[in-house]
Motif scaffolding. Sequence first.
Motif, PDB file in Angstrom:
ATOM      1  N   ARG A 106       1.391  -1.547  14.425  1.00  0.00           N
ATOM      2  CA  ARG A 106       2.503  -2.282  13.560  1.00  0.00           C
ATOM      3  C   ARG A 106       1.702  -3.831  13.058  1.00  0.00           C
ATOM      4  O   ARG A 106       2.324  -3.976  12.756  1.00  0.00           O
ATOM      5  CB  ARG A 106       3.610  -2.275  14.587  1.00  0.00           C
ATOM      6  CG  ARG A 106       3.850  -0.712  13.966  1.00  0.00           C
ATOM      7  CD  ARG A 106       5.333  -0.826  12.523  1.00  0.00           C
ATOM      8  NE  ARG A 106       4.798   0.378  12.181  1.00  0.00           N
ATOM      9  CZ  ARG A 106       4.331   1.717  11.190  1.00  0.00           C
ATOM     10  NH1 ARG A 106       3.161   1.458  11.065  1.00  0.00           N
ATOM     11  NH2 ARG A 106       5.443   2.160  11.674  1.00  0.00           N
ATOM     12  N   LYS A 133       2.007  -2.594   8.421  1.00  0.00           N
ATOM     13  CA  LYS A 133       3.636  -2.280   9.117  1.00  0.00           C
ATOM     14  C   LYS A 133       4.103  -0.845   7.539  1.00  0.00           C
ATOM     15  O   LYS A 133       4.873  -0.731   7.869  1.00  0.00           O
ATOM     16  CB  LYS A 133       4.209  -3.452   8.949  1.00  0.00           C
ATOM     17  CG  LYS A 133       3.608  -4.796   9.509  1.00  0.00           C
ATOM     18  CD  LYS A 133       5.276  -5.360   9.745  1.00  0.00           C
ATOM     19  CE  LYS A 133       5.040  -6.710  10.473  1.00  0.00           C
ATOM     20  NZ  LYS A 133       4.696  -6.326  12.067  1.00  0.00           N
ATOM     21  N   GLY A 157       8.850   0.244  15.398  1.00  0.00           N
ATOM     22  CA  GLY A 157       8.746   0.897  14.675  1.00  0.00           C
ATOM     23  C   GLY A 157       8.435   1.844  13.159  1.00  0.00           C
ATOM     24  O   GLY A 157       7.421   2.789  12.563  1.00  0.00           O
TER      25      GLY A 157
END
Length: 123
Positions: free
Chosen positions: A69, A73, A96
């Motif tokens: 991440r 992303k 995430g």
Amino acid sequence: MRVLLADDSVLMIERLREMLGNFHEVEIVDVCKNGADALIALRNLNPDLAIVDLKMPGLTGLQVLTEIRKENKNLPFILLTFHANDNYRRLAKAAGVNYFFSKVDDFEKVGQVVDELLNRNVN
């Protein structure tokens, strides 16, 4: 869709291969048996989806997710586990993760996610 699999269980990899084999648009670009190899492969192969076990030798799936991440992303990331408790869910969400599934109760959802991602790319 290019998919990376990472799990230290041969049985789980075979189940994932069988499931993903139902999708003609899916190519498994690598199969990793530990977290360190998974992180290297994610960086080098740039897959469209990562399906990673939570508990593996070396780096855990959560550690792999946290590291990737920092660089990517947007990579859809499925974390699979036999340990789908609330604590791990919170940690995965904070790191995430896109999808957090129990290998026992939610395994079929992996196929649903792949189908959704393929349909999203077509439209």
